[in-house]
Design an enzyme around this catalytic site. Structure first.
Site, PDB file in Angstrom:
ATOM      1  N   HIS A   1       0.812  -1.212   0.000  1.00  0.00           N
ATOM      2  CA  HIS A   1       0.000   0.000   0.000  1.00  0.00           C
ATOM      3  C   HIS A   1       0.850   1.269   0.000  1.00  0.00           C
ATOM      4  CE1 HIS A   1      -3.003  -2.683   2.373  1.00  0.00           C
ATOM      5  NE2 HIS A   1      -3.159  -2.856   1.074  1.00  0.00           N
TER       6      HIS A   1
ATOM      7  N   TYR B   1       1.660   2.008  14.049  1.00  0.00           N
ATOM      8  CA  TYR B   1       2.543   2.809  13.213  1.00  0.00           C
ATOM      9  C   TYR B   1       2.112   4.259  13.170  1.00  0.00           C
ATOM     10  CZ  TYR B   1      -0.756   1.502   9.406  1.00  0.00           C
ATOM     11  OH  TYR B   1      -1.872   1.267   8.621  1.00  0.00           O
TER      12      TYR B   1
ATOM     13  N   ASP C   1      -6.723  -6.234  -1.832  1.00  0.00           N
ATOM     14  CA  ASP C   1      -5.322  -6.588  -2.081  1.00  0.00           C
ATOM     15  C   ASP C   1      -5.169  -7.663  -3.154  1.00  0.00           C
ATOM     16  OD1 ASP C   1      -4.623  -4.683  -0.258  1.00  0.00           O
ATOM     17  OD2 ASP C   1      -3.971  -6.065   1.299  1.00  0.00           O
TER      18      ASP C   1
END
Length: 190
Positions: free
Chosen positions: A63, A133, A173
């Site tokens: 991504h 993150y 995905d």
């Protein structure tokens, strides 16, 4: 110094080893310190924090967000183990299409800095894993969201998997384009 900043084969991607203070009570570590990161060349303002949980075999990625909403990411696995990957997608870069991958885990406490101009993905190696993150640049923007198929033959990532049947992908995905077909608007600046 509370961190060791380790240059990778793609110099802009940095593996970060924090100093961990452990004793019988547990441990303490700094996971981010602006002044230390700036000294290491990671001079950015973070705009969003994300937390993801995945079961074994889940592969998320590859991504990225296109300009003008590009993102840098500081990845850390706080539970379990993942194989974390960054791919250079800056047109004209000497490392264009090259990838680096590292195991991040709750045990090794390593972090990976992935700057703008890179695609990111990870594979869950443990029964379950949680990552957190920090994101710099722009907040999540659905209209700028993009990606590259995880098994692109020109990138040729060596995912640590026993069998392709063990991979769990989202519908999104599964249908990502190849590097050659992807909409990429990053240009290497030298």
């Amino acid at each position: 110094m509370p961190f060791e900043f380790i240059k990778t084969e793609v110099p802009e991607v940095i593996l970060i080893k924090p100093k961990v203070f452990s004793d019988k009570r547990g441990f303490f570590m700094e996971s981010y310190k602006k002044s230390e990161f700036e000294k290491a060349g990671i001079d950015t303002d973070f705009v969003q924090d994300n937390h993801s949980k995945s079961i074994k075999g889940v592969l998320r990625g590859l991504h990225y967000q296109k300009e003008p909403a590009a993102q840098g990411k500081l990845i850390r696995c706080i539970k379990g183990r993942i194989f974390d990957v960054a791919v250079d997608i800056r047109k004209g870069s000497p490392t264009y299409g090259k990838w680096v991958g590292y195991e991040l885990s709750e045990e090794n406490k390593l972090m990976l800095w992935i700057p703008k101009g890179f695609a990111h993905g990870f594979l869950t190696l443990s029964e379950e894993a949680e990552i957190i993150y920090k994101v710099s640049g722009a907040e999540y923007s659905p209209q700028h969201d993009a990606g590259i198929i995880w098994n692109d033959k020109t990138i040729n990532i060596k995912w640590p998997i026993d069998s392709i049947e063990n991979i769990i992908l989202s519908e999104k995905d599964k249908n990502l384009p190849t590097l050659e077909e992807a909409e990429i608007n990053f240009v290497y600046g030298g």
